[in-house]
Design a protein around this motif. Sequence first.
Motif, PDB file in Angstrom:
ATOM      1  N   SER A  72      38.925  45.214  35.914  1.00 42.27           N
ATOM      2  CA  SER A  72      39.179  44.338  34.775  1.00 42.27           C
ATOM      3  C   SER A  72      39.672  42.994  35.301  1.00 42.27           C
ATOM      4  N   TYR A  73      39.294  41.904  34.615  1.00 43.64           N
ATOM      5  CA  TYR A  73      39.628  40.565  35.095  1.00 43.64           C
ATOM      6  C   TYR A  73      40.199  39.706  33.977  1.00 43.64           C
ATOM      7  N   HIS A  74      40.985  38.706  34.369  1.00 41.72           N
ATOM      8  CA  HIS A  74      41.464  37.689  33.439  1.00 41.72           C
ATOM      9  C   HIS A  74      41.649  36.394  34.215  1.00 41.72           C
ATOM     10  N   TYR A  76      39.574  33.439  35.103  1.00 41.97           N
ATOM     11  CA  TYR A  76      38.614  33.336  36.206  1.00 41.97           C
ATOM     12  C   TYR A  76      37.465  32.413  35.837  1.00 41.97           C
ATOM     13  N   LYS A 200      41.289  39.689  28.534  1.00 40.74           N
ATOM     14  CA  LYS A 200      40.953  40.367  29.788  1.00 40.74           C
ATOM     15  C   LYS A 200      40.036  41.541  29.527  1.00 40.74           C
ATOM     16  N   SER A 202      36.555  44.014  31.583  1.00 43.84           N
ATOM     17  CA  SER A 202      35.502  44.048  32.587  1.00 43.84           C
ATOM     18  C   SER A 202      34.440  42.996  32.289  1.00 43.84           C
ATOM     19  N   LEU A 219      32.843  35.314  41.501  1.00 45.63           N
ATOM     20  CA  LEU A 219      34.052  35.212  40.685  1.00 45.63           C
ATOM     21  C   LEU A 219      35.149  34.484  41.455  1.00 45.63           C
ATOM     22  N   PRO A 221      39.191  33.546  40.866  1.00 45.31           N
ATOM     23  CA  PRO A 221      40.402  33.622  40.032  1.00 45.31           C
ATOM     24  C   PRO A 221      40.967  32.229  39.774  1.00 45.31           C
TER      25      PRO A 221
END
Length: 229
Positions: A72-74, A76, A200, A202, A219, A221
């Motif tokens: 999972s990402y936030h 970016y 946030k 995936s 990607l 960050p």
Amino acid sequence: MKTFVFSAMLLCSATLCTAQSRSLFNGKDLTGWHVDVPALDKDTGAINPFIVRNGMLVSLGRPNGHLITDASYHDYRLETEYRFAGKPGNCGVLVHATTPRVLYDMFPKSLEVQMMHKNAGDFWCIGEDVTVDSMEVYRGPKDKWGVVDGTTRRVKNRTDDSEKPLGEWNTMVIECVGNKIMVWVNGDLVNSGYDITTSKGSIAIQAEGAEVEFRKVMLTPIKKLTAKK
């Protein structure tokens, strides 16, 4: 349009620095991703629509489904380079993907950034919502807005002719910072949203009818500014 550009400038100024970029695709296999294709549940003979070919990540388009990052990402920036390998059609990148199969028993809860030919940069709300400037111009009458089937989930992009001719590579950059999002196609700022109902999740790539090649899925960050008093 002036308000749109101003909002975009505000989002740019909300970023302090970027960390080291990394590819989400290793050029060899689908490590770091998992497949969610409903047809594979019942038919073990159905093909996996996501393959690696000549060092590229390929969405074959059928059967319909998604390739989803395990992580999972936030906050970016996601940069993709893609092209339709044959006939043009539909595809998309989903950000902030969480609960699987909330729409049509296939789409995960998310905000889709459209890649469909001639519509790249549209937003599609899938159980999550987004606000843009001049909402009724780009989404239609307010009483029809929604995030489920039967409502107006599409938010149109702001430009025409940002995509390259068929067969050429397109660059799409998606920047998600907090509850804001910006999208560029081949250097054109095509959409900008805020007040997203999530920040946030995936990242997912679609198989939705057309074969699409990806030669870059990078990607970076982003750290948000901390204002000094």
